[in-house]
Design a protein around this motif. Structure first.
Motif, mmCIF file in Angstrom:
data_model
loop_
_atom_site.group_PDB
_atom_site.id
_atom_site.type_symbol
_atom_site.label_atom_id
_atom_site.label_comp_id
_atom_site.label_asym_id
_atom_site.label_seq_id
_atom_site.Cartn_x
_atom_site.Cartn_y
_atom_site.Cartn_z
ATOM 1 N N ASP A 1 -1.401 -93.497 16.313
ATOM 2 C CA ASP A 1 -2.835 -94.117 16.432
ATOM 3 C C ASP A 1 -3.111 -95.210 15.305
ATOM 4 O OD1 ASP A 1 -3.077 -93.172 19.171
ATOM 5 O OD2 ASP A 1 -4.196 -91.520 18.469
ATOM 6 N N GLN A 2 -2.814 -94.528 14.026
ATOM 7 C CA GLN A 2 -3.030 -95.577 12.856
ATOM 8 C C GLN A 2 -2.236 -96.840 12.825
ATOM 9 O OE1 GLN A 2 -2.729 -93.077 9.161
ATOM 10 N NE2 GLN A 2 -3.913 -91.585 10.084
ATOM 11 N N ALA A 3 -0.952 -96.440 13.331
ATOM 12 C CA ALA A 3 -0.286 -97.977 13.396
ATOM 13 C C ALA A 3 -0.666 -98.767 14.411
ATOM 14 C CB ALA A 3 1.205 -97.422 13.639
ATOM 15 N N ALA A 4 -1.155 -98.117 15.708
ATOM 16 C CA ALA A 4 -1.742 -99.154 16.671
ATOM 17 C C ALA A 4 -3.015 -99.942 16.239
ATOM 18 C CB ALA A 4 -1.963 -98.251 17.978
ATOM 19 N N VAL A 5 -3.866 -99.191 15.679
ATOM 20 C CA VAL A 5 -5.050 -99.709 14.935
ATOM 21 C C VAL A 5 -4.774 -100.784 13.947
ATOM 22 C CG1 VAL A 5 -7.108 -99.627 13.540
ATOM 23 C CG2 VAL A 5 -6.628 -97.839 15.492
ATOM 24 N N ALA A 6 -3.717 -100.725 13.166
ATOM 25 C CA ALA A 6 -3.416 -101.345 11.996
ATOM 26 C C ALA A 6 -2.813 -102.816 12.681
ATOM 27 C CB ALA A 6 -2.364 -100.885 10.989
ATOM 28 N N ALA A 7 -2.205 -102.595 13.784
ATOM 29 C CA ALA A 7 -1.194 -103.788 14.180
ATOM 30 C C ALA A 7 -2.047 -104.733 15.379
ATOM 31 C CB ALA A 7 -0.073 -103.271 15.309
ATOM 32 N N LEU A 8 -3.341 -104.318 15.401
ATOM 33 C CA LEU A 8 -4.328 -104.902 16.491
ATOM 34 C C LEU A 8 -4.364 -106.409 16.076
ATOM 35 C CD1 LEU A 8 -7.366 -102.472 16.795
ATOM 36 C CD2 LEU A 8 -5.896 -103.324 18.688
ATOM 37 N N PRO A 9 -4.097 -107.433 17.059
ATOM 38 C CA PRO A 9 -4.396 -108.567 16.803
ATOM 39 C C PRO A 9 -5.906 -108.797 16.253
ATOM 40 C CG PRO A 9 -3.185 -108.467 18.758
ATOM 41 C CD PRO A 9 -3.573 -106.964 18.436
ATOM 42 N N ALA A 10 -6.122 -109.992 15.584
ATOM 43 C CA ALA A 10 -7.495 -110.393 15.368
ATOM 44 C C ALA A 10 -8.273 -110.486 16.658
ATOM 45 C CB ALA A 10 -7.464 -111.698 14.546
ATOM 46 N N GLY A 11 -9.449 -110.115 16.625
ATOM 47 C CA GLY A 11 -10.346 -110.469 17.761
ATOM 48 C C GLY A 11 -10.247 -109.116 18.849
ATOM 49 N N ASN A 12 -9.251 -108.253 18.593
ATOM 50 C CA ASN A 12 -9.092 -107.378 19.696
ATOM 51 C C ASN A 12 -9.381 -105.993 19.204
ATOM 52 O OD1 ASN A 12 -8.055 -108.966 21.285
ATOM 53 N ND2 ASN A 12 -5.956 -108.705 20.771
ATOM 54 N N ALA A 13 -9.660 -104.924 20.023
ATOM 55 C CA ALA A 13 -9.998 -103.679 19.848
ATOM 56 C C ALA A 13 -9.523 -102.557 20.410
ATOM 57 C CB ALA A 13 -11.783 -103.565 19.683
ATOM 58 N N LEU A 14 -9.552 -101.370 20.245
ATOM 59 C CA LEU A 14 -8.949 -100.220 20.789
ATOM 60 C C LEU A 14 -9.772 -99.070 20.926
ATOM 61 C CD1 LEU A 14 -5.851 -99.704 21.565
ATOM 62 C CD2 LEU A 14 -5.794 -98.344 19.313
ATOM 63 N N LEU A 15 -9.716 -98.246 22.200
ATOM 64 C CA LEU A 15 -10.309 -97.358 22.508
ATOM 65 C C LEU A 15 -9.615 -96.080 22.594
ATOM 66 C CD1 LEU A 15 -13.046 -98.319 25.363
ATOM 67 C CD2 LEU A 15 -13.438 -97.543 23.133
ATOM 68 N N VAL A 16 -9.714 -94.966 21.901
ATOM 69 C CA VAL A 16 -8.935 -93.968 21.862
ATOM 70 C C VAL A 16 -9.636 -92.843 22.308
ATOM 71 C CG1 VAL A 16 -7.454 -92.475 20.418
ATOM 72 C CG2 VAL A 16 -7.631 -94.913 19.651
ATOM 73 N N VAL A 17 -9.067 -92.113 23.502
ATOM 74 C CA VAL A 17 -9.665 -90.971 24.195
ATOM 75 C C VAL A 17 -9.593 -89.930 22.984
ATOM 76 C CG1 VAL A 17 -9.680 -89.259 25.916
ATOM 77 C CG2 VAL A 17 -9.036 -91.585 26.296
ATOM 78 N N ARG A 18 -10.670 -89.428 22.394
ATOM 79 C CA ARG A 18 -10.540 -88.233 21.565
ATOM 80 C C ARG A 18 -10.810 -86.930 22.036
ATOM 81 N NH1 ARG A 18 -7.992 -89.504 17.477
ATOM 82 N NH2 ARG A 18 -9.129 -88.253 15.984
ATOM 83 N N ARG A 19 -11.750 -86.732 23.205
ATOM 84 C CA ARG A 19 -11.826 -85.700 24.009
ATOM 85 C C ARG A 19 -11.973 -85.783 25.493
ATOM 86 N NH1 ARG A 19 -16.501 -83.928 20.200
ATOM 87 N NH2 ARG A 19 -17.732 -84.753 21.743
ATOM 88 N N GLY A 20 -11.709 -84.896 26.325
ATOM 89 C CA GLY A 20 -11.799 -85.167 27.503
ATOM 90 C C GLY A 20 -10.518 -85.252 28.303
ATOM 91 N N PRO A 21 -10.553 -85.724 29.579
ATOM 92 C CA PRO A 21 -9.195 -85.863 30.266
ATOM 93 C C PRO A 21 -8.178 -86.899 29.493
ATOM 94 C CG PRO A 21 -11.082 -85.940 31.608
ATOM 95 C CD PRO A 21 -11.669 -85.728 30.479
ATOM 96 N N ASN A 22 -6.965 -86.983 29.471
ATOM 97 C CA ASN A 22 -6.066 -88.131 29.105
ATOM 98 C C ASN A 22 -6.480 -88.126 27.480
ATOM 99 O OD1 ASN A 22 -5.374 -88.488 31.886
ATOM 100 N ND2 ASN A 22 -6.659 -90.346 31.837
ATOM 101 N N LYS A 23 -6.630 -86.943 26.931
ATOM 102 C CA LYS A 23 -6.804 -87.022 25.440
ATOM 103 C C LYS A 23 -5.699 -87.721 24.905
ATOM 104 C CE LYS A 23 -7.456 -84.308 21.396
ATOM 105 N NZ LYS A 23 -7.718 -82.882 20.705
ATOM 106 N N GLY A 24 -6.072 -88.568 23.835
ATOM 107 C CA GLY A 24 -4.942 -89.192 23.209
ATOM 108 C C GLY A 24 -4.369 -90.485 23.868
ATOM 109 N N ALA A 25 -4.936 -90.865 25.050
ATOM 110 C CA ALA A 25 -4.747 -92.214 25.573
ATOM 111 C C ALA A 25 -5.475 -93.240 24.955
ATOM 112 C CB ALA A 25 -5.321 -92.073 27.094
ATOM 113 N N ARG A 26 -4.848 -94.577 24.913
ATOM 114 C CA ARG A 26 -5.543 -95.727 24.340
ATOM 115 C C ARG A 26 -5.688 -96.827 25.459
ATOM 116 N NH1 ARG A 26 -0.944 -95.419 19.540
ATOM 117 N NH2 ARG A 26 0.208 -95.712 21.308
ATOM 118 N N PHE A 27 -6.746 -97.615 25.102
ATOM 119 C CA PHE A 27 -7.219 -98.672 25.948
ATOM 120 C C PHE A 27 -7.323 -100.104 24.943
ATOM 121 C CE2 PHE A 27 -8.431 -94.957 28.180
ATOM 122 C CZ PHE A 27 -7.804 -95.338 29.646
ATOM 123 N N LEU A 28 -6.337 -100.994 25.247
ATOM 124 C CA LEU A 28 -6.489 -102.211 24.470
ATOM 125 C C LEU A 28 -7.648 -102.877 25.018
ATOM 126 C CD1 LEU A 28 -5.511 -104.103 22.102
ATOM 127 C CD2 LEU A 28 -3.860 -105.033 23.952
#
Length: 146
Positions: A37-64
């Motif tokens: 997840d740290q690598a995914a956040v570090a690789a985000l292109p300028a102007g983009n963001a990421l949502l990471v599911v921390r608790r609940g269904p699909n824990k660990g899922a990422r949405f660009l």
């Protein structure tokens, strides 16, 4: 005289210790990102963001978040599809304006929560918590300049 004695420590230290311990557990669970997840956040292109599911269904899922308007809901055509009855079909929208992201609740039944408070709309900040239904996300924005 009828005095009652409290079997626990009379100064409340036991209660305070328990409260601090619980807060530490919640903080440690929500603040730690896996190396991936740290690598995914570090690789985000300028102007983009990421949502990471921390608790609940699909824990660990990422949405660009890489568009100016992102739909969130239980409808299969949603950009962020959350398949749970606690999520409305058209629950919320996340919009990007000048590199900043904000969330807007679309009159959902269970509401949208930001940092634990129900909101109609708000600006998202890096590392903040967003809750939609049973899903608890952490929001991460790109550190790169647009």
């Amino acid at each position: 005289m009828n005095q009652q004695q409290n079997p626990s420590n009379s100064n409340g230290d036991d209660v305070e210790s328990t409260r601090n311990f619980a807060e530490d557990i919640v903080a440690s669970e929500s603040d730690q990102l896996s190396e991936e997840d740290q690598a995914a956040v570090a690789a985000l292109p300028a102007g983009n963001a990421l949502l990471v599911v921390r608790r609940g269904p699909n824990k660990g899922a990422r949405f660009l978040l890489d568009a100016d308007l992102i739909t969130v809901g239980r409808h299969p055509n949603s950009d962020v599809f959350l398949d749970d009855v606690t999520v409305s079909r058209r629950h919320a929208e996340i919009s990007r304006t000048s590199g900043e992201f904000s969330v807007k609740d679309l009159d959902s039944l269970n509401g949208t929560y930001y940092q634990g408070a129900r909101v109609e709309s708000t600006l998202l900040t890096n590392g903040s918590e967003l809750q939609i239904g049973k899903y608890h996300f952490t929001f991460y924005s790109s550190a790169r300049n647009a």
